[in-house]
Design an enzyme around this catalytic site. Structure first.
Site, mmCIF file in Angstrom:
data_model
loop_
_atom_site.group_PDB
_atom_site.id
_atom_site.type_symbol
_atom_site.label_atom_id
_atom_site.label_comp_id
_atom_site.label_asym_id
_atom_site.label_seq_id
_atom_site.Cartn_x
_atom_site.Cartn_y
_atom_site.Cartn_z
ATOM 1 N N ASN A 152 7.191 -23.397 24.757
ATOM 2 C CA ASN A 152 7.374 -24.774 24.309
ATOM 3 C C ASN A 152 6.619 -25.009 23.003
ATOM 4 O O ASN A 152 7.039 -24.540 21.953
ATOM 5 C CB ASN A 152 6.918 -25.738 25.410
ATOM 6 C CG ASN A 152 7.309 -27.174 25.159
ATOM 7 O OD1 ASN A 152 8.455 -27.444 24.793
ATOM 8 N ND2 ASN A 152 6.399 -28.102 25.353
ATOM 9 N N ASN A 207 1.533 -28.692 25.675
ATOM 10 C CA ASN A 207 1.852 -29.496 24.498
ATOM 11 C C ASN A 207 0.582 -29.781 23.709
ATOM 12 O O ASN A 207 -0.524 -29.414 24.109
ATOM 13 C CB ASN A 207 2.506 -30.824 24.905
ATOM 14 C CG ASN A 207 4.021 -30.771 24.839
ATOM 15 O OD1 ASN A 207 4.588 -30.255 23.881
ATOM 16 N ND2 ASN A 207 4.680 -31.302 25.863
ATOM 17 N N GLU A 258 11.633 -30.948 17.767
ATOM 18 C CA GLU A 258 10.238 -30.552 18.022
ATOM 19 C C GLU A 258 9.698 -29.749 16.845
ATOM 20 O O GLU A 258 10.439 -29.354 15.954
ATOM 21 C CB GLU A 258 10.144 -29.691 19.295
ATOM 22 C CG GLU A 258 10.011 -30.471 20.593
ATOM 23 C CD GLU A 258 8.613 -31.027 20.806
ATOM 24 O OE1 GLU A 258 7.766 -30.921 19.880
ATOM 25 O OE2 GLU A 258 8.363 -31.585 21.891
ATOM 26 N N ASP A 290 2.695 -35.607 23.911
ATOM 27 C CA ASP A 290 3.613 -34.519 23.581
ATOM 28 C C ASP A 290 2.959 -33.714 22.456
ATOM 29 O O ASP A 290 1.847 -33.243 22.608
ATOM 30 C CB ASP A 290 4.990 -35.075 23.206
ATOM 31 C CG ASP A 290 6.099 -34.039 23.350
ATOM 32 O OD1 ASP A 290 5.861 -32.850 23.052
ATOM 33 O OD2 ASP A 290 7.224 -34.408 23.742
#
Length: 292
Positions: free
Chosen positions: A96, A143, A13, A193
């Site tokens: 995240n 996201n 990521e 995403d």
């Protein structure tokens, strides 16, 4: 389109091009790692921490990071200097996705494992000086955080909702305006995403379930879908000498639903020839100076 380097992530990521070093940084969330490779894909850094790192941004001396439970600076030797540990909630919630805005603040959102109800995830802004401010409540999986070229628009998504949102963004204060629904991913059978923006204001979004990168115009129209040779793309970032290469992280095993036995699953991709150039990343400013 080519594989970038030889490293395979479990949950790659937050790719990020460092033009000063000519390195690509990224994280492997499941291995608690921050990594960097040179333009040839050769690893230059591989730091392992005691907790997951959800997202990173460039800082004036190292990186700013959203660890699972708080914000910190990571210095050039991999040392951690904690800035803020906001109350994100107990249980299976962690930070995240994240990005530095055009004025040097860092935004990051949390996620709930399993996407359970009620929706408890949140979007936060880390200000100059280390103060964490909650911007949005009621999310499940944050996201696609990115900013328009001028910095006056914030984009992000709750991946489980499958809608990319847009908010006016006050460049002086970091305050956000009302929500606008910018792009309905579900209408195209897509699931967003991570995302980035090019110099023309187009969004490039990893569509994790379909194995594609979507290019979306500033007006919210689907311009193109780029099919990828690897499953589960997680986040794109422009980089390279001319900012014209799109680097994409992928997922081998998210620890939940996303898992692939393909030999190259989890590898990174470098895509050229897209007729798009990215915008150099702004560095997080850990003081009270605001770049206007």
């Amino acid at each position: 389109m080519a594989l970038f380097g030889s490293h395979a992530n479990l949950l790659g990521e937050s790719p990020l091009w460092d033009a000063v070093r000519a390195w690509l940084w990224w994280v492997d969330i499941r291995r608690n790692q921050v990594l960097a490779a040179d333009s040839g894909g050769v690893l230059q850094r591989e730091w392992t921490f005691d907790r997951p790192v959800g997202a990173i941004g460039l800082a004036e001396d190292g990186l700013v990071a959203a660890f699972a439970d708080g914000f910190a600076l990571i210095d050039g030797a991999g040392g951690i200097h904690w800035l803020a540990s906001p109350a994100i909630g107990a249980g299976a919630i962690r930070f995240n996705d994240g990005k530095v805005d055009r004025q040097g603040r860092f935004l990051s959102g949390t996620m709930q494992h399993g996407g359970q109800a009620p929706a408890l995830a949140t979007l936060w802004r880390l200000d100059h000086g280390g103060r964490a401010v909650r911007l949005v409540r009621g999310l499940r999986l944050t996201n696609a955080i990115c900013f328009s070229p001028c910095g006056g628009l914030l984009y992000f998504a709750d991946s489980l909702e499958r809608v990319i949102r847009r908010h006016a963004y006050d460049r002086a204060t970091g305050a956000i305006g009302p929500r606008e629904d910018f792009f309905d991913c579900a209408a195209h059978d897509l699931a967003p995403d991570g995302a980035t923006v090019d110099g023309e204001g187009r969004l490039w979004v990893a569509m994790v379930l379909s194995g594609q990168i979507a290019c979306i115009s500033p007006e919210g129209d689907l311009v193109a879908l780029v099919d990828l040779p690897l499953p589960y793309p997680s986040c794109p970032a422009f980089g390279g000498r001319d900012m014209a290469t799109l680097y994409v992280t992928t997922i081998r095993d998210s620890g939940h639903r996303l898992k692939s036995d393909l030999a190259d699953a989890g590898r990174m991709l470098a895509i050229s020839g897209l007729e798009a150039r990215g915008i150099p990343e702004t560095r997080f400013v850990p003081d009270n100076h605001i770049r206007n």
